[in-house]
Design a protein around this motif. Structure first.
Motif, PDB file in Angstrom:
ATOM      1  N   ASN A 232       0.843  -1.291  -0.233  1.00  0.00           N
ATOM      2  CA  ASN A 232       0.046  -0.006   0.004  1.00  0.00           C
ATOM      3  C   ASN A 232       0.803   1.177   0.116  1.00  0.00           C
ATOM      4  N   ASP A 233       0.320   2.611  -0.294  1.00  0.00           N
ATOM      5  CA  ASP A 233       1.044   3.693  -0.513  1.00  0.00           C
ATOM      6  C   ASP A 233       1.842   3.987   0.670  1.00  0.00           C
ATOM      7  N   GLU A 234       1.295   3.661   1.840  1.00  0.00           N
ATOM      8  CA  GLU A 234       1.785   4.030   3.246  1.00  0.00           C
ATOM      9  C   GLU A 234       3.332   3.349   3.364  1.00  0.00           C
ATOM     10  N   GLU A 235       3.080   1.930   2.992  1.00  0.00           N
ATOM     11  CA  GLU A 235       4.426   1.310   3.529  1.00  0.00           C
ATOM     12  C   GLU A 235       5.296   1.677   2.150  1.00  0.00           C
ATOM     13  N   ARG A 236       5.114   1.831   1.080  1.00  0.00           N
ATOM     14  CA  ARG A 236       5.932   2.270   0.115  1.00  0.00           C
ATOM     15  C   ARG A 236       6.687   3.444   0.533  1.00  0.00           C
ATOM     16  N   ALA A 237       5.814   4.651   1.233  1.00  0.00           N
ATOM     17  CA  ALA A 237       6.210   5.791   1.411  1.00  0.00           C
ATOM     18  C   ALA A 237       7.318   5.776   2.575  1.00  0.00           C
ATOM     19  N   ASP A 238       7.034   4.744   3.536  1.00  0.00           N
ATOM     20  CA  ASP A 238       7.746   4.426   4.746  1.00  0.00           C
ATOM     21  C   ASP A 238       9.090   4.181   4.256  1.00  0.00           C
TER      22      ASP A 238
END
Ligand code: NAP
Length: 547
Positions: A232-238
Protein backbone atom coordinates in the motif's frame (compact mmCIF):
# COMPACT_ATOMS: atom_id res chain seq x y z
CA UNK A 1 16.05 -18.46 -29.18
CA UNK A 2 16.07 -15.51 -31.59
CA UNK A 3 12.59 -14.01 -31.38
CA UNK A 4 13.26 -11.20 -33.79
CA UNK A 5 16.56 -11.49 -35.60
CA UNK A 6 16.24 -7.92 -36.83
CA UNK A 7 16.45 -6.74 -33.21
CA UNK A 8 19.91 -8.27 -32.84
CA UNK A 9 21.72 -5.04 -33.68
CA UNK A 10 20.86 -2.57 -30.99
CA UNK A 11 23.92 -0.54 -31.76
CA UNK A 12 25.74 0.06 -34.97
CA UNK A 13 28.12 -2.72 -35.99
CA UNK A 14 30.43 -3.47 -33.08
CA UNK A 15 33.80 -1.70 -33.41
CA UNK A 16 36.98 -3.74 -33.90
CA UNK A 17 38.48 -2.69 -30.57
CA UNK A 18 37.13 -1.30 -27.30
CA UNK A 19 38.49 -0.79 -23.82
CA UNK A 20 36.03 -3.23 -22.28
CA UNK A 21 33.71 -5.97 -23.43
CA UNK A 22 30.90 -6.66 -20.99
CA UNK A 23 29.04 -9.97 -21.24
CA UNK A 24 25.46 -9.94 -19.98
CA UNK A 25 22.82 -7.26 -19.45
CA UNK A 26 21.45 -8.24 -16.06
CA UNK A 27 22.11 -6.66 -12.66
CA UNK A 28 25.90 -7.02 -13.13
CA UNK A 29 26.34 -6.16 -16.79
CA UNK A 30 24.18 -3.04 -16.66
CA UNK A 31 25.84 -1.60 -13.60
CA UNK A 32 29.44 -2.27 -14.66
CA UNK A 33 28.66 -0.77 -18.08
CA UNK A 34 27.36 2.35 -16.35
CA UNK A 35 30.47 2.59 -14.14
CA UNK A 36 32.94 2.06 -16.98
CA UNK A 37 31.18 4.53 -19.28
CA UNK A 38 31.20 7.11 -16.47
CA UNK A 39 35.01 6.75 -16.49
CA UNK A 40 35.19 7.40 -20.19
CA UNK A 41 36.00 3.83 -21.27
CA UNK A 42 34.64 2.55 -24.55
CA UNK A 43 32.36 -0.42 -23.78
CA UNK A 44 30.73 -3.03 -25.98
CA UNK A 45 28.15 -5.19 -24.25
CA UNK A 46 26.81 -8.49 -25.55
CA UNK A 47 23.64 -10.16 -24.35
CA UNK A 48 22.43 -13.53 -25.61
CA UNK A 49 18.86 -12.77 -24.57
CA UNK A 50 16.27 -10.58 -26.20
CA UNK A 51 16.74 -7.63 -23.85
CA UNK A 52 17.92 -6.40 -20.49
CA UNK A 53 17.22 -8.21 -17.22
CA UNK A 54 19.51 -11.23 -17.22
CA UNK A 55 17.92 -13.93 -15.08
CA UNK A 56 14.70 -11.88 -15.05
CA UNK A 57 14.60 -11.85 -18.82
CA UNK A 58 15.18 -15.59 -19.23
CA UNK A 59 13.18 -16.99 -16.30
CA UNK A 60 9.75 -16.03 -17.57
CA UNK A 61 8.02 -19.14 -16.31
CA UNK A 62 4.62 -18.52 -14.72
CA UNK A 63 4.91 -17.81 -11.02
CA UNK A 64 8.50 -16.49 -11.20
CA UNK A 65 9.03 -13.83 -8.57
CA UNK A 66 11.77 -12.76 -6.20
CA UNK A 67 12.36 -14.54 -2.90
CA UNK A 68 13.85 -11.37 -1.43
CA UNK A 69 11.92 -8.29 -0.35
CA UNK A 70 11.42 -5.60 -2.99
CA UNK A 71 13.36 -2.93 -1.11
CA UNK A 72 16.57 -4.93 -0.93
CA UNK A 73 16.40 -6.80 -4.23
CA UNK A 74 17.19 -3.73 -6.32
CA UNK A 75 19.97 -1.30 -7.11
CA UNK A 76 20.97 0.99 -4.26
CA UNK A 77 23.66 3.07 -5.99
CA UNK A 78 21.25 5.73 -7.26
CA UNK A 79 18.99 7.52 -4.75
CA UNK A 80 17.09 8.94 -7.73
CA UNK A 81 16.27 5.52 -9.19
CA UNK A 82 15.24 4.25 -5.75
CA UNK A 83 12.83 7.15 -5.36
CA UNK A 84 11.51 7.19 -8.91
CA UNK A 85 10.70 3.47 -9.18
CA UNK A 86 7.55 2.23 -7.44
CA UNK A 87 7.13 -1.45 -6.55
CA UNK A 88 3.72 -3.08 -6.38
CA UNK A 89 4.26 -6.30 -4.37
CA UNK A 90 6.43 -7.45 -1.48
CA UNK A 91 8.05 -9.99 -3.79
CA UNK A 92 8.03 -8.58 -7.32
CA UNK A 93 6.96 -10.88 -10.15
CA UNK A 94 9.17 -11.54 -13.16
CA UNK A 95 7.23 -9.05 -15.36
CA UNK A 96 7.71 -6.35 -12.71
CA UNK A 97 11.45 -7.13 -12.42
CA UNK A 98 11.73 -7.00 -16.21
CA UNK A 99 9.97 -3.60 -16.25
CA UNK A 100 12.37 -2.38 -13.54
CA UNK A 101 15.39 -3.32 -15.69
CA UNK A 102 13.84 -1.57 -18.68
CA UNK A 103 13.37 1.52 -16.53
CA UNK A 104 16.95 1.50 -15.21
CA UNK A 105 18.46 0.82 -18.63
CA UNK A 106 16.47 3.63 -20.22
CA UNK A 107 17.12 6.01 -17.32
CA UNK A 108 20.89 5.52 -17.72
CA UNK A 109 20.75 5.12 -21.50
CA UNK A 110 22.50 1.74 -21.28
CA UNK A 111 20.91 -0.19 -24.15
CA UNK A 112 22.97 1.62 -26.76
CA UNK A 113 26.08 -0.12 -25.40
CA UNK A 114 24.65 -3.62 -25.97
CA UNK A 115 24.08 -5.96 -28.85
CA UNK A 116 21.16 -8.23 -27.93
CA UNK A 117 20.46 -11.70 -29.33
CA UNK A 118 24.23 -12.05 -29.49
CA UNK A 119 25.96 -14.82 -27.58
CA UNK A 120 29.66 -14.67 -26.79
CA UNK A 121 31.03 -18.02 -27.89
CA UNK A 122 34.76 -17.59 -27.26
CA UNK A 123 37.27 -15.24 -25.66
CA UNK A 124 40.97 -15.85 -26.24
CA UNK A 125 43.80 -13.87 -24.64
CA UNK A 126 46.58 -12.84 -27.00
CA UNK A 127 49.85 -12.49 -25.13
CA UNK A 128 51.56 -10.48 -27.88
CA UNK A 129 49.00 -7.68 -27.97
CA UNK A 130 47.79 -8.07 -24.39
CA UNK A 131 44.23 -8.03 -25.69
CA UNK A 132 41.27 -10.38 -25.57
CA UNK A 133 39.70 -11.48 -28.85
CA UNK A 134 36.00 -11.98 -28.18
CA UNK A 135 33.92 -13.94 -30.71
CA UNK A 136 30.16 -13.92 -30.99
CA UNK A 137 27.64 -16.25 -32.60
CA UNK A 138 27.04 -13.78 -35.44
CA UNK A 139 30.58 -14.48 -36.65
CA UNK A 140 32.11 -11.22 -35.41
CA UNK A 141 35.28 -10.79 -33.36
CA UNK A 142 36.12 -7.77 -31.24
CA UNK A 143 39.31 -7.00 -29.28
CA UNK A 144 39.37 -5.49 -25.82
CA UNK A 145 41.69 -4.76 -22.93
CA UNK A 146 39.26 -5.72 -20.17
CA UNK A 147 36.91 -8.69 -20.43
CA UNK A 148 34.23 -8.14 -17.81
CA UNK A 149 31.65 -10.82 -17.14
CA UNK A 150 28.17 -10.22 -15.80
CA UNK A 151 26.94 -13.69 -16.67
CA UNK A 152 25.50 -14.64 -13.31
CA UNK A 153 26.07 -17.56 -11.00
CA UNK A 154 22.74 -19.23 -11.73
CA UNK A 155 22.23 -18.86 -15.46
CA UNK A 156 23.45 -21.95 -17.35
CA UNK A 157 20.42 -24.28 -17.43
CA UNK A 158 20.90 -27.91 -16.46
CA UNK A 159 19.79 -29.49 -19.71
CA UNK A 160 17.32 -32.24 -18.89
CA UNK A 161 19.66 -35.15 -18.16
CA UNK A 162 17.34 -37.83 -19.59
CA UNK A 163 17.75 -40.28 -22.44
CA UNK A 164 15.11 -40.23 -25.16
CA UNK A 165 14.11 -36.56 -24.89
CA UNK A 166 14.40 -36.20 -28.67
CA UNK A 167 11.72 -38.88 -29.12
CA UNK A 168 9.09 -37.04 -27.07
CA UNK A 169 6.15 -36.12 -29.31
CA UNK A 170 4.63 -33.52 -26.99
CA UNK A 171 6.05 -30.13 -26.05
CA UNK A 172 8.78 -29.72 -23.48
CA UNK A 173 10.26 -26.68 -21.77
CA UNK A 174 13.09 -25.85 -19.39
CA UNK A 175 11.87 -23.16 -17.00
CA UNK A 176 14.92 -20.98 -17.68
CA UNK A 177 14.18 -20.91 -21.42
CA UNK A 178 10.49 -20.13 -21.26
CA UNK A 179 8.88 -18.93 -24.51
CA UNK A 180 8.13 -15.20 -24.55
CA UNK A 181 4.55 -15.88 -25.61
CA UNK A 182 3.93 -18.24 -22.70
CA UNK A 183 2.65 -21.84 -22.76
CA UNK A 184 -0.97 -22.94 -22.94
CA UNK A 185 -1.60 -25.73 -20.43
CA UNK A 186 -5.37 -25.99 -20.92
CA UNK A 187 -6.51 -29.59 -21.30
CA UNK A 188 -2.89 -30.75 -21.03
CA UNK A 189 -1.51 -33.61 -18.97
CA UNK A 190 1.69 -32.15 -17.61
CA UNK A 191 4.76 -33.80 -16.09
CA UNK A 192 6.78 -31.44 -13.88
CA UNK A 193 10.29 -32.58 -12.99
CA UNK A 194 12.04 -30.78 -10.15
CA UNK A 195 10.95 -29.36 -6.81
CA UNK A 196 13.60 -26.69 -6.14
CA UNK A 197 12.83 -22.96 -5.87
CA UNK A 198 11.61 -22.93 -9.48
CA UNK A 199 9.41 -26.04 -9.40
CA UNK A 200 7.88 -24.76 -6.17
CA UNK A 201 6.92 -21.45 -7.81
CA UNK A 202 5.60 -22.84 -11.07
CA UNK A 203 3.53 -25.78 -9.79
CA UNK A 204 0.56 -23.87 -8.31
CA UNK A 205 0.18 -21.81 -11.50
CA UNK A 206 0.32 -24.77 -13.89
CA UNK A 207 -2.10 -26.68 -11.68
CA UNK A 208 -4.67 -23.88 -12.07
CA UNK A 209 -4.69 -24.34 -15.81
CA UNK A 210 -3.74 -27.90 -16.71
CA UNK A 211 -5.99 -30.93 -16.88
CA UNK A 212 -3.59 -32.86 -14.65
CA UNK A 213 -0.09 -32.35 -13.23
CA UNK A 214 2.26 -35.11 -12.10
CA UNK A 215 5.13 -33.78 -9.97
CA UNK A 216 8.34 -35.84 -9.92
CA UNK A 217 10.19 -35.19 -6.69
CA UNK A 218 13.65 -36.53 -5.86
CA UNK A 219 14.35 -34.55 -2.67
CA UNK A 220 11.62 -32.91 -0.57
CA UNK A 221 12.28 -29.30 0.41
CA UNK A 222 11.77 -27.12 3.50
CA UNK A 223 9.38 -24.65 1.82
CA UNK A 224 8.31 -21.59 3.80
CA UNK A 225 5.43 -19.45 2.47
CA UNK A 226 6.63 -16.18 0.98
CA UNK A 227 3.50 -14.35 2.25
CA UNK A 228 3.51 -12.18 -0.82
CA UNK A 229 0.90 -9.42 -1.06
CA UNK A 230 0.37 -6.06 -2.77
CA UNK A 231 1.96 -3.02 -1.13
CA UNK A 232 0.00 0.00 0.00
CA UNK A 233 1.02 3.64 -0.41
CA UNK A 234 1.84 4.06 3.26
CA UNK A 235 4.41 1.25 3.40
CA UNK A 236 5.95 2.29 0.09
CA UNK A 237 6.37 5.86 1.40
CA UNK A 238 7.85 4.57 4.65
CA UNK A 239 10.44 2.51 2.76
CA UNK A 240 11.30 5.37 0.41
CA UNK A 241 11.91 7.60 3.41
CA UNK A 242 14.27 4.99 4.89
CA UNK A 243 16.22 3.82 1.83
CA UNK A 244 19.50 5.37 3.02
CA UNK A 245 19.34 3.47 6.29
CA UNK A 246 18.19 0.24 4.58
CA UNK A 247 20.96 0.35 1.99
CA UNK A 248 23.52 0.95 4.73
CA UNK A 249 22.16 -2.01 6.66
CA UNK A 250 22.35 -4.51 3.79
CA UNK A 251 26.08 -3.82 3.58
CA UNK A 252 26.58 -4.97 7.15
CA UNK A 253 24.39 -8.11 7.12
CA UNK A 254 26.11 -11.46 6.42
CA UNK A 255 23.53 -12.26 3.73
CA UNK A 256 23.11 -8.69 2.45
CA UNK A 257 19.58 -8.45 3.87
CA UNK A 258 18.01 -5.68 5.95
CA UNK A 259 17.29 -7.91 8.94
CA UNK A 260 18.28 -7.26 12.54
CA UNK A 261 19.85 -10.14 14.39
CA UNK A 262 17.09 -11.62 16.63
CA UNK A 263 19.58 -11.79 19.49
CA UNK A 264 18.46 -15.20 20.78
CA UNK A 265 19.22 -18.87 20.23
CA UNK A 266 16.66 -21.56 19.55
CA UNK A 267 17.60 -23.78 22.49
CA UNK A 268 17.71 -20.94 25.02
CA UNK A 269 13.95 -20.43 25.05
CA UNK A 270 11.12 -22.70 26.21
CA UNK A 271 9.41 -24.96 23.69
CA UNK A 272 6.23 -22.86 23.84
CA UNK A 273 8.17 -19.66 23.27
CA UNK A 274 10.07 -21.26 20.38
CA UNK A 275 6.83 -22.36 18.71
CA UNK A 276 5.39 -18.85 19.04
CA UNK A 277 8.54 -17.32 17.53
CA UNK A 278 8.53 -19.78 14.63
CA UNK A 279 4.82 -19.15 14.06
CA UNK A 280 5.39 -15.40 13.86
CA UNK A 281 8.35 -15.89 11.50
CA UNK A 282 6.24 -18.25 9.36
CA UNK A 283 3.52 -15.60 9.13
CA UNK A 284 6.14 -13.02 8.10
CA UNK A 285 7.33 -15.54 5.53
CA UNK A 286 10.30 -16.15 3.25
CA UNK A 287 13.75 -15.28 4.57
CA UNK A 288 12.19 -13.78 7.73
CA UNK A 289 11.88 -17.38 8.90
CA UNK A 290 15.58 -18.18 8.48
CA UNK A 291 17.01 -14.87 9.67
CA UNK A 292 14.58 -13.37 12.20
CA UNK A 293 13.62 -16.35 14.36
CA UNK A 294 16.94 -17.36 15.92
CA UNK A 295 20.63 -16.61 15.45
CA UNK A 296 21.90 -20.18 15.52
CA UNK A 297 19.84 -21.98 12.88
CA UNK A 298 22.68 -21.99 10.35
CA UNK A 299 25.38 -23.12 12.74
CA UNK A 300 23.90 -25.43 15.39
CA UNK A 301 22.48 -28.75 14.18
CA UNK A 302 20.25 -29.21 17.23
CA UNK A 303 18.82 -25.70 16.89
CA UNK A 304 18.34 -26.24 13.18
CA UNK A 305 16.41 -29.44 13.87
CA UNK A 306 13.80 -27.47 15.85
CA UNK A 307 13.12 -25.37 12.73
CA UNK A 308 12.95 -28.54 10.61
CA UNK A 309 10.42 -30.06 13.02
CA UNK A 310 8.28 -26.91 12.90
CA UNK A 311 8.21 -26.99 9.09
CA UNK A 312 7.52 -30.75 9.03
CA UNK A 313 4.51 -30.26 11.32
CA UNK A 314 3.28 -27.44 9.05
CA UNK A 315 3.46 -29.72 6.01
CA UNK A 316 1.41 -32.38 7.79
CA UNK A 317 -1.15 -29.78 8.89
CA UNK A 318 -1.52 -28.38 5.34
CA UNK A 319 -1.51 -31.54 3.20
CA UNK A 320 -4.68 -33.63 3.61
CA UNK A 321 -3.40 -37.02 2.47
CA UNK A 322 -0.94 -38.35 5.09
CA UNK A 323 1.04 -40.40 2.56
CA UNK A 324 1.54 -37.40 0.28
CA UNK A 325 2.36 -35.22 3.30
CA UNK A 326 5.04 -37.64 4.42
CA UNK A 327 6.54 -37.84 0.91
CA UNK A 328 6.75 -34.02 0.89
CA UNK A 329 8.43 -33.95 4.28
CA UNK A 330 12.19 -33.39 4.22
CA UNK A 331 14.24 -35.49 6.61
CA UNK A 332 17.89 -36.20 7.19
CA UNK A 333 19.38 -32.89 6.18
CA UNK A 334 19.42 -29.44 7.82
CA UNK A 335 17.15 -26.60 6.80
CA UNK A 336 19.30 -24.20 4.74
CA UNK A 337 21.82 -26.76 3.53
CA UNK A 338 19.96 -26.68 0.23
CA UNK A 339 19.06 -23.15 -0.83
CA UNK A 340 15.86 -22.45 1.18
CA UNK A 341 12.91 -21.91 -1.16
CA UNK A 342 9.81 -19.76 -0.66
CA UNK A 343 6.42 -20.74 -2.00
CA UNK A 344 2.91 -19.53 -2.54
CA UNK A 345 0.29 -22.28 -1.98
CA UNK A 346 2.91 -24.90 -2.74
CA UNK A 347 1.93 -27.57 -0.23
CA UNK A 348 -1.77 -26.62 -0.57
CA UNK A 349 -1.60 -27.50 -4.28
CA UNK A 350 -1.10 -31.17 -3.41
CA UNK A 351 -4.66 -31.21 -2.00
CA UNK A 352 -6.04 -30.84 -5.53
CA UNK A 353 -7.52 -33.95 -7.19
CA UNK A 354 -5.70 -33.10 -10.42
CA UNK A 355 -2.19 -33.01 -8.87
CA UNK A 356 -0.22 -36.17 -8.12
CA UNK A 357 3.16 -36.47 -6.41
CA UNK A 358 5.58 -39.17 -7.56
CA UNK A 359 8.62 -39.89 -5.43
CA UNK A 360 11.58 -40.72 -7.69
CA UNK A 361 14.19 -40.93 -4.94
CA UNK A 362 14.23 -44.74 -5.14
CA UNK A 363 12.55 -45.17 -8.52
CA UNK A 364 14.43 -42.74 -10.78
CA UNK A 365 13.34 -41.43 -14.15
CA UNK A 366 15.17 -43.62 -16.65
CA UNK A 367 13.98 -42.24 -19.96
CA UNK A 368 11.66 -39.94 -21.82
CA UNK A 369 9.42 -41.80 -24.24
CA UNK A 370 7.41 -40.68 -27.27
CA UNK A 371 4.30 -40.18 -25.13
CA UNK A 372 5.70 -39.44 -21.68
CA UNK A 373 8.37 -40.86 -19.43
CA UNK A 374 9.36 -44.01 -17.61
CA UNK A 375 10.79 -44.51 -14.17
CA UNK A 376 12.47 -47.82 -13.39
CA UNK A 377 9.08 -49.23 -12.33
CA UNK A 378 6.30 -47.14 -13.92
CA UNK A 379 5.26 -45.47 -17.17
CA UNK A 380 3.46 -42.09 -17.48
CA UNK A 381 1.74 -40.36 -20.41
CA UNK A 382 2.02 -36.60 -20.92
CA UNK A 383 1.22 -33.91 -23.46
CA UNK A 384 3.74 -31.48 -21.97
CA UNK A 385 6.91 -31.87 -19.92
CA UNK A 386 8.30 -29.05 -17.78
CA UNK A 387 11.87 -29.36 -16.56
CA UNK A 388 12.63 -27.31 -13.45
CA UNK A 389 15.92 -29.16 -13.17
CA UNK A 390 18.08 -26.19 -12.20
CA UNK A 391 21.42 -24.89 -13.34
CA UNK A 392 25.10 -25.67 -13.70
CA UNK A 393 25.70 -23.04 -11.03
CA UNK A 394 28.73 -20.81 -10.72
CA UNK A 395 31.16 -22.31 -13.24
CA UNK A 396 28.64 -23.39 -15.92
CA UNK A 397 28.04 -19.92 -17.34
CA UNK A 398 31.83 -19.56 -17.77
CA UNK A 399 32.77 -23.00 -19.02
CA UNK A 400 30.09 -22.90 -21.72
CA UNK A 401 32.11 -20.10 -23.32
CA UNK A 402 35.47 -21.12 -24.82
CA UNK A 403 37.55 -18.85 -22.57
CA UNK A 404 41.31 -19.29 -22.97
CA UNK A 405 44.00 -17.41 -21.10
CA UNK A 406 47.78 -17.45 -21.36
CA UNK A 407 49.29 -20.30 -23.42
CA UNK A 408 45.82 -21.29 -24.59
CA UNK A 409 44.82 -22.55 -21.14
CA UNK A 410 41.07 -23.27 -21.18
CA UNK A 411 39.13 -22.00 -18.17
CA UNK A 412 37.01 -25.16 -18.30
CA UNK A 413 40.19 -27.23 -17.81
CA UNK A 414 41.55 -25.00 -15.09
CA UNK A 415 38.27 -25.27 -13.13
CA UNK A 416 37.69 -28.98 -13.76
CA UNK A 417 38.12 -29.78 -10.04
CA UNK A 418 36.24 -26.68 -8.89
CA UNK A 419 36.46 -22.92 -9.33
CA UNK A 420 39.64 -21.03 -8.44
CA UNK A 421 39.39 -17.26 -8.07
CA UNK A 422 40.71 -14.65 -5.73
CA UNK A 423 37.63 -13.07 -4.09
CA UNK A 424 35.53 -14.16 -7.05
CA UNK A 425 37.06 -11.45 -9.27
CA UNK A 426 39.97 -12.94 -11.10
CA UNK A 427 41.79 -16.19 -11.82
CA UNK A 428 45.51 -16.72 -12.46
CA UNK A 429 46.54 -17.03 -16.09
CA UNK A 430 43.61 -14.95 -17.34
CA UNK A 431 44.82 -11.32 -17.28
CA UNK A 432 42.09 -8.68 -17.14
CA UNK A 433 39.31 -11.24 -17.05
CA UNK A 434 37.23 -9.49 -14.38
CA UNK A 435 34.15 -11.19 -12.99
CA UNK A 436 31.26 -9.35 -11.34
CA UNK A 437 30.04 -11.80 -8.64
CA UNK A 438 32.11 -14.58 -10.15
CA UNK A 439 32.57 -18.08 -8.67
CA UNK A 440 33.42 -17.98 -4.93
CA UNK A 441 31.75 -14.63 -4.37
CA UNK A 442 29.22 -14.53 -1.52
CA UNK A 443 25.98 -16.46 -1.25
CA UNK A 444 23.86 -13.45 -0.32
CA UNK A 445 21.36 -10.92 -1.65
CA UNK A 446 22.70 -10.56 -5.19
CA UNK A 447 22.15 -6.85 -6.06
CA UNK A 448 24.28 -5.55 -3.18
CA UNK A 449 27.02 -8.07 -4.03
CA UNK A 450 26.84 -6.94 -7.66
CA UNK A 451 27.24 -3.31 -6.65
CA UNK A 452 30.15 -3.91 -4.31
CA UNK A 453 32.03 -6.12 -6.77
CA UNK A 454 31.32 -3.93 -9.82
CA UNK A 455 32.58 -0.90 -7.89
CA UNK A 456 35.70 -2.85 -6.88
CA UNK A 457 36.35 -3.75 -10.52
CA UNK A 458 35.79 -0.18 -11.73
CA UNK A 459 38.07 1.15 -8.99
CA UNK A 460 40.69 -1.42 -9.91
CA UNK A 461 40.60 -0.39 -13.56
CA UNK A 462 41.09 3.22 -12.39
CA UNK A 463 44.10 2.06 -10.39
CA UNK A 464 45.62 0.20 -13.36
CA UNK A 465 45.17 3.13 -15.71
CA UNK A 466 46.39 5.76 -13.29
CA UNK A 467 49.52 3.80 -12.38
CA UNK A 468 50.58 2.55 -15.77
CA UNK A 469 49.64 -1.10 -15.30
CA UNK A 470 48.33 -3.07 -18.23
CA UNK A 471 46.71 -5.97 -16.44
CA UNK A 472 45.67 -7.64 -13.22
CA UNK A 473 45.19 -11.28 -12.35
CA UNK A 474 44.98 -13.35 -9.19
CA UNK A 475 48.10 -15.07 -7.89
CA UNK A 476 47.98 -18.87 -7.68
CA UNK A 477 48.66 -18.76 -3.93
CA UNK A 478 45.84 -16.32 -3.25
CA UNK A 479 43.24 -18.22 -5.26
CA UNK A 480 44.20 -21.52 -3.61
CA UNK A 481 43.90 -19.85 -0.20
CA UNK A 482 40.53 -18.34 -1.16
CA UNK A 483 39.20 -21.73 -2.31
CA UNK A 484 40.35 -23.26 0.99
CA UNK A 485 38.68 -20.44 2.93
CA UNK A 486 35.47 -21.05 0.95
CA UNK A 487 35.51 -24.73 1.92
CA UNK A 488 36.23 -23.85 5.54
CA UNK A 489 33.44 -21.23 5.59
CA UNK A 490 30.90 -23.75 4.27
CA UNK A 491 32.02 -26.22 6.96
CA UNK A 492 31.66 -23.61 9.70
CA UNK A 493 27.93 -23.56 9.00
CA UNK A 494 25.59 -26.42 8.10
CA UNK A 495 25.64 -25.62 4.35
CA UNK A 496 28.23 -28.29 3.58
CA UNK A 497 25.76 -31.00 4.64
CA UNK A 498 23.62 -30.32 1.61
CA UNK A 499 26.11 -32.23 -0.52
CA UNK A 500 24.32 -35.48 0.37
CA UNK A 501 21.06 -34.06 -1.06
CA UNK A 502 22.54 -32.74 -4.29
CA UNK A 503 22.91 -29.08 -3.36
CA UNK A 504 24.26 -26.78 -6.05
CA UNK A 505 26.23 -25.07 -3.24
CA UNK A 506 28.73 -27.91 -3.66
CA UNK A 507 28.28 -28.65 -7.37
CA UNK A 508 26.42 -31.82 -6.34
CA UNK A 509 23.36 -31.21 -8.56
CA UNK A 510 25.10 -31.88 -11.88
CA UNK A 511 26.11 -35.41 -12.90
CA UNK A 512 29.87 -35.64 -13.37
CA UNK A 513 30.64 -32.18 -11.97
CA UNK A 514 33.39 -31.89 -9.37
CA UNK A 515 32.04 -31.58 -5.86
CA UNK A 516 33.52 -28.27 -4.70
CA UNK A 517 32.08 -25.27 -2.92
CA UNK A 518 30.85 -22.70 -5.43
CA UNK A 519 29.90 -19.71 -3.29
CA UNK A 520 31.30 -17.97 -0.22
CA UNK A 521 29.50 -18.59 3.07
CA UNK A 522 31.78 -16.46 5.23
CA UNK A 523 29.39 -13.51 5.08
CA UNK A 524 28.88 -10.76 2.53
CA UNK A 525 29.92 -8.15 5.11
CA UNK A 526 33.21 -9.97 5.79
CA UNK A 527 33.73 -10.42 2.08
CA UNK A 528 33.22 -6.69 1.35
CA UNK A 529 35.80 -5.93 4.05
CA UNK A 530 38.23 -8.43 2.46
CA UNK A 531 37.85 -6.69 -0.91
CA UNK A 532 38.59 -3.32 0.67
CA UNK A 533 41.59 -4.83 2.48
CA UNK A 534 42.97 -6.22 -0.78
CA UNK A 535 42.91 -2.74 -2.29
CA UNK A 536 44.29 -1.07 0.81
CA UNK A 537 47.15 -3.57 0.92
CA UNK A 538 48.32 -2.75 -2.57
CA UNK A 539 46.27 -5.45 -4.32
CA UNK A 540 47.63 -8.18 -2.13
CA UNK A 541 46.82 -11.53 -3.78
CA UNK A 542 46.78 -10.07 -7.28
CA UNK A 543 49.55 -9.64 -9.82
CA UNK A 544 49.63 -6.22 -11.52
CA UNK A 545 51.66 -6.18 -14.71
CA UNK A 546 53.11 -3.36 -16.80
CA UNK A 547 53.66 -3.90 -20.50
P1 NAP B 1 17.37 -26.56 -8.18
O1 NAP B 1 17.17 -25.92 -6.87
O2 NAP B 1 18.70 -27.12 -8.52
O3 NAP B 1 16.27 -27.68 -8.31
C1 NAP B 1 16.30 -28.60 -9.37
C2 NAP B 1 15.28 -29.67 -9.10
O4 NAP B 1 15.34 -30.64 -10.14
C3 NAP B 1 15.54 -30.41 -7.79
O5 NAP B 1 14.32 -30.72 -7.19
C4 NAP B 1 16.26 -31.65 -8.28
O6 NAP B 1 16.19 -32.74 -7.38
C5 NAP B 1 15.49 -31.93 -9.55
N1 NAP B 1 16.22 -32.79 -10.47
C6 NAP B 1 17.37 -32.51 -11.12
N2 NAP B 1 17.76 -33.58 -11.85
C7 NAP B 1 16.83 -34.54 -11.63
C8 NAP B 1 16.67 -35.86 -12.08
N3 NAP B 1 17.55 -36.44 -12.89
N4 NAP B 1 15.58 -36.56 -11.65
C9 NAP B 1 14.68 -35.99 -10.82
N5 NAP B 1 14.78 -34.75 -10.35
C10 NAP B 1 15.84 -34.02 -10.75
O7 NAP B 1 16.99 -25.56 -9.38
P2 NAP B 1 15.96 -24.35 -9.35
O8 NAP B 1 14.71 -24.75 -8.66
O9 NAP B 1 15.86 -23.85 -10.74
O10 NAP B 1 16.68 -23.28 -8.46
C11 NAP B 1 18.08 -23.01 -8.61
C12 NAP B 1 18.42 -21.77 -7.84
O11 NAP B 1 17.96 -20.63 -8.56
C13 NAP B 1 17.76 -21.67 -6.49
O12 NAP B 1 18.41 -22.43 -5.51
C14 NAP B 1 17.82 -20.18 -6.26
O13 NAP B 1 19.07 -19.80 -5.80
C15 NAP B 1 17.58 -19.63 -7.66
N6 NAP B 1 16.14 -19.35 -7.83
C16 NAP B 1 15.70 -18.24 -7.17
C17 NAP B 1 14.38 -17.91 -7.28
C18 NAP B 1 13.93 -16.71 -6.55
O14 NAP B 1 14.72 -16.06 -5.86
N7 NAP B 1 12.72 -16.34 -6.62
C19 NAP B 1 13.49 -18.68 -8.02
C20 NAP B 1 13.99 -19.80 -8.69
C21 NAP B 1 15.33 -20.13 -8.59
P3 NAP B 1 17.27 -32.85 -6.19
O15 NAP B 1 16.89 -31.79 -5.21
O16 NAP B 1 17.14 -34.21 -5.68
O17 NAP B 1 18.61 -32.58 -6.81
Amino acid sequence: MVENPRARTNTDEAPAHVDAVVIGAGFSGLYITHLLRERGLSVQGFEAGSGVGGTWNWNRYPGARTDSLYYIYCYSFSPEIAQEWTWSERYPSQPEMKAYFEFVADRLDLKRSFRFHTRVTAAHYDEASGLWAVSTDDGATIRCTYLVTGIGLISAPNTPPFAGLDTFEGDWYHTARWPAGGVDFHRKRVGLIGTGSTGIQILPIIAEEAQHVTVFQRTPNYVVPSQNRPLNDEERADIKARYTEIFRKIRTHPFGMAFDSPGRNALDVSEAEREAIYEEAWQNGGFHFLFEAFDDLSVDAEANETACEFIRAKIHSIVDDPTTAELLTPRGYPYGSKRPPSGTHYFETFNRDDVELVDVSDDPIVEITADGLRTAERGFEFDTLVFATGFDVSTGSFTRIDIRGRDGLALADKWRDGPLTNLGFSTAGFPNLLMVTGPLSPFANIPVCVEETAEWIAGTIDHLRQNGYHSIEATEEAERAWADENTAAANRILAAEGEKVNTWFAGANIDGKAHAINVYFGGADAYFAACRDATRNGYDGFRLIRR
